[in-house]
Design a protein around this motif. Sequence first.
Motif, PDB file in Angstrom:
ATOM      1  N   GLU A 280     -39.579  29.103   7.413  1.00 48.91           N
ATOM      2  CA  GLU A 280     -40.565  27.801   7.149  1.00 48.91           C
ATOM      3  C   GLU A 280     -41.386  27.596   8.243  1.00 48.91           C
ATOM      4  O   GLU A 280     -41.117  27.755   9.197  1.00 48.91           O
ATOM      5  N   GLN A 281     -42.349  26.744   7.942  1.00 57.57           N
ATOM      6  CA  GLN A 281     -43.572  26.856   9.010  1.00 57.57           C
ATOM      7  C   GLN A 281     -43.251  25.457   9.717  1.00 57.57           C
ATOM      8  O   GLN A 281     -44.233  24.536   9.612  1.00 57.57           O
ATOM      9  N   GLU A 282     -42.229  25.644  10.463  1.00 58.47           N
ATOM     10  CA  GLU A 282     -41.790  24.711  11.330  1.00 58.47           C
ATOM     11  C   GLU A 282     -41.482  25.333  12.645  1.00 58.47           C
ATOM     12  O   GLU A 282     -40.423  26.416  12.591  1.00 58.47           O
TER      13      GLU A 282
ATOM     14  N   LEU B 179     -49.316  27.407  15.220  1.00 57.61           N
ATOM     15  CA  LEU B 179     -47.917  28.057  14.710  1.00 57.61           C
ATOM     16  C   LEU B 179     -47.877  29.422  15.252  1.00 57.61           C
ATOM     17  O   LEU B 179     -46.993  30.002  15.841  1.00 57.61           O
TER      18      LEU B 179
ATOM     19  N   ASP C 103     -38.753  25.187  14.775  1.00 59.05           N
ATOM     20  CA  ASP C 103     -37.361  25.369  14.999  1.00 59.05           C
ATOM     21  C   ASP C 103     -37.236  26.139  13.900  1.00 59.05           C
ATOM     22  O   ASP C 103     -36.082  27.131  14.035  1.00 59.05           O
TER      23      ASP C 103
END
Length: 283
Positions: free
Chosen positions: A79-81, A137, A83
């Motif tokens: 997922e593009q986060e 990112l 963490d």
Amino acid sequence: RTPMIAFSSDLNAGGNGVFLLSFPPELEIERVTEFAVNQELTRFGVLAPLTAYGDRVSGAFAEEVFVRGGVIVHEERYEQEPDAMLAPAERLAKYSTEIVPIELRHDFDPNDPQPQNAEAGYTQGYQAVLMPEQGTLLRALAPLLPYYNVDITRVKLLGVSAWNNPRLTREPALRGGWFAAPDPTITRNFENRFANAFGAPPPRLASLAYDATLLSARLAATQRRRDRFSIESITDPNGYFGADGLFRLNPDGSVERGLAILEIQPGGIQVVDPAPPSFAPGY
């Protein structure tokens, strides 16, 4: 029966007289994979976002690796986060050194404690990792591999044209990374001409609009009136030279482009394999 030039990267939009003048990611993946395999890299990892774009890029990469005789050792999605990137990166990192199974030959016996063809059933970890991320990112993701003990002096990072960003030269983990993109000299010439004419840098779609207009003008000037915009004329196999370099349109509506291979270095982004000057065989 009027041909249409469309600025879409959705491959399903092409065909039936619609020609896509765009930069579909499959072209970049094909070019960088071909170059990597030509450098004798055959074992790959993938660390891609869990998005439609990630699906498309990882699928194209798997196909290109397969047809060139390579193998994808391991793939992770995230997922593009920031963490959410940690665990997938850590799992992928393990495969940079582990002995991992690949497709076995028919004469390989996994129950034999000293098999005669052990190398046919197992291989070392990956030699390169595809990382189709960009911007902030990417700068968060790339350092995770050396953090989890991937030797980035030995493992080559592969990317996409969005890596053509001078800010990425400041990220040590990306040093030496390869990606496919238009030749920067050709692109820079167009950008300079645009800025001189309009007093501002061009938006990204400007080069596509330029190429579409160039194509229309070229056909109008060089073809007989009745043949000006025929499918045969539009799909000239020799292609055209536009704002981003060489391109041609195919009968199925897809586009082909002559892309260069670029490498990220602290002193800037360098061309390591130039864009082909022609679509003729051998280039």
